[in-house]
Enzyme design. Structure first.
Site, PDB file in Angstrom:
ATOM      1  NE  ARG A 138      -1.318   4.340   9.279  1.00  0.00           N
ATOM      2  CZ  ARG A 138      -2.587   3.934   9.138  1.00  0.00           C
ATOM      3  NH1 ARG A 138      -3.027   3.591   7.966  1.00  0.00           N
ATOM      4  NH2 ARG A 138      -3.393   3.889  10.177  1.00  0.00           N
ATOM      5  NE  ARG A 154      -3.710  -2.366   2.174  1.00  0.00           N
ATOM      6  CZ  ARG A 154      -4.677  -2.682   3.010  1.00  0.00           C
ATOM      7  NH1 ARG A 154      -4.979  -1.848   4.004  1.00  0.00           N
ATOM      8  NH2 ARG A 154      -5.352  -3.797   2.865  1.00  0.00           N
ATOM      9  CD  GLU A 180      -8.571  -1.909  10.616  1.00  0.00           C
ATOM     10  OE1 GLU A 180      -8.625  -0.662  10.634  1.00  0.00           O
ATOM     11  OE2 GLU A 180      -8.649  -2.585   9.578  1.00  0.00           O
ATOM     12  CB  SER A 183     -11.288  -4.718   8.461  1.00  0.00           C
ATOM     13  OG  SER A 183     -12.286  -3.754   8.302  1.00  0.00           O
ATOM     14  NE  ARG A 240      -1.995  -2.364  11.615  1.00  0.00           N
ATOM     15  CZ  ARG A 240      -2.907  -1.445  11.318  1.00  0.00           C
ATOM     16  NH1 ARG A 240      -4.163  -1.598  11.728  1.00  0.00           N
ATOM     17  NH2 ARG A 240      -2.583  -0.368  10.624  1.00  0.00           N
TER      18      ARG A 240
END
Length: 423
Positions: free
Chosen positions: A275, A260, A347, A350, A388
């Site tokens: 991130r 990303r 998070e 999801s 994560r």
RNA sequence: GGAGGGGUGGCCGAGUGGCCGAAGGCAAUCGCCUGCUAAGCGAUUGAACGCUUAAUAGGUGUUCCCCGGGUUCAAAUCCCGGCCCCUCCGCCA
């Protein structure tokens, strides 16, 4: 894509969903484009119908060897008219479609109203925050001290927002992937190892393109993009297909690296590996009949939760409020793991239902018994974000001496190692 | 990278300019026959969009033979470009 028939018959349902998302879009303009489009199609259809009949007359006249000059002239003229009209129609279709592709999915009615993530209601909690007799450290401190996370060297060989894992850190990343894949494969998911580079059609099918181009990495010179999530290749596995009803629901689990650009995230989460431009994720993807999708979403959430439970990580579940729900999603649960080093829930998964939004874009259908093809519903959820998860393990299971206990569930995947030490 | 072959309906496969949404076969569905099953006989069976409609029922129009252009009054069929697949050679993991 939103349903053009819904737009036509119940535009207020579209408007209401947009309002709840805190988005302002000119629905009337889109309706006009739809009307222009349909009007041109009608006129073209009628002209083509006429042309067909006159062409047949010409063929008959030629067989009978009568003079066809007038008829030929008429048809030449008709052909030119149709050509011009078709040009207009192509333009109108493209204009409607390019606008329609920018419309987000219509929210399910039970999505709670709210503007941002602060409005996401907590619907479940599991476990407890671990108690520490010392101030818990963030994972970057723990990882660097153990020599298993190297941010500086990763930045040297790539750039910032990359991490190199070393030794037991690399081993644990691999162990987590295997642990998660084995768990899901044992619970009815078929393992998939998809391509990690995908084309623009696939990204349009799941909704990343055209709107979120800036979030993606693209290869030069070819129509190939780095997958931002396994959702894209795995959902598009059945693009353009008509699935048999008995095959549903289809459940897939796939590990992929995810890439990303994080274009809008400058200055956010710059430390550590929360991130990243590249991270590992195990993704669960489902295809089902529309009437099954709500139950499948609950099942998906339970399957993602199971990973955290087996690892003994405290977490909570929130429903994303209307303003926080993603573009393609109709309803989303987020699993948020407790990170003591940051004194925050973050998070880690999801889980969303996309209803028929992706199915319409990617043309994924099934044949109901005795009926004509209908769109499936698609769902997906992380099970889990691997990087994560590694962060959560480091922070939750850190010891006063700087070592980290390895969760029981993972020890078999790490050659029996029960503790990460700096030795 | 070089040379050749090929992309037609759920599947196989015919079709070199109009009478082709497409022969034939398989599969499927329904019916007949049948003690049961098979065989046999008959019928039906693509999709998208639009108009009509309460309707995703029916009726009707257009489009679709990999994709995009072109030639022509007319293209599955002829021409050009692209993508994909296969075979052989080379190279490589």
């Amino acid at each position: 894509m939103i349903d053009p028939k819904l737009l036509r018959k119940n535009p207020d349902a579209v408007r209401d969903s947009l309002r709840r998302r805190r988005m302002d879009m000119d629905v009337q303009a889109l309706i006009c484009k739809d009307e222009t489009r349909r009007d041109l199609q009608k006129r073209g259809d009628d002209l083509r119908s006429h042309q067909k009949r006159r062409s047949e007359e010409l063929a008959r006249a030629m067989r009978m060897k009568v003079n066809t000059d007038t008829l030929r002239a008429e048809l030449r003229d008709l052909s030119a008219q149709i050509g011009a009209l078709e040009e207009e129609q192509r333009k109108a279709d493209a204009e409607f479609e390019s606008e329609a592709l920018l419309y987000p999915n219509v929210l399910l009615p039970d999505v709670p109203d709210g503007a941002t993530g602060d409005d996401n209601p907590v619907v479940a909690t599991w476990g407890e925050k671990p108690a520490f007799a010392f101030p818990p450290k963030p994972h970057w401190d723990i990882g660097e001290r153990l020599g298993i996370l190297d941010f500086e060297r990763a930045a040297k060989i790539a750039r910032s927002r990359f991490t190199a894992l070393l030794g037991a850190g690399a081993r644990m990343e691999r162990a987590l992937i295997s642990f998660m894949m084995d768990l899901h494969a044992g619970r009815g998911y078929t393992e998939v190892w998809p391509p990690f580079l995908i084309n623009a059609a696939s990204l349009t099918g799941t909704g990343q393109l055209p709107k979120f181009r800036a979030d993606l990495f693209k290869c030069e010179d070819v129509d190939l993009w780095l997958a931002p999530t396994a959702e894209v290749p795995v959902t598009n596995l059945h693009a353009g297909e008509i699935l048999s009803e008995e095959a549903l629901p289809i459940r897939y689990a796939a590990y992929t690296p995810c890439f990303r650009a994080e274009a809008g995230a400058a200055g956010k989460d710059t430390r550590g590996m929360i991130r990243q431009h590249q991270f590992d994720k195990v993704e669960l993807v489902k295809f089902c009949r529309p009437e099954e999708s709500e139950a499948e979403l609950e099942g998906l959430r339970a399957d993602a939760e199971e990973v955290l439970r087996r690892l003994g990580l405290h977490y909570r579940v929130v429903v994303l409020s209307s303003g926080d729900t993603g573009f393609a999603s109709a309803k989303t649960y987020d699993l948020e793991v407790w990170l003591p080093g940051q004194n925050a829930y973050r998070e880690i998964s999801s889980c969303s239902t996309f209803t028929d939004f992706q199915a319409r874009r990617a043309m994924i259908r099934y044949r109901p018994k005795g009926g004509s093809p209908a769109l499936v519903h698609t769902l997906n959820g992380s099970g889990l974000a691997v990087g994560r998860t590694l962060v959560a393990i480091l922070e939750n299971f850190q010891q006063a001496d700087g070592s980290v206990m390895v969760p029981d569930a993972l020890r078999g995947y790490m050659g029996g190692l029960d503790r990460l030490t700096s030795a």
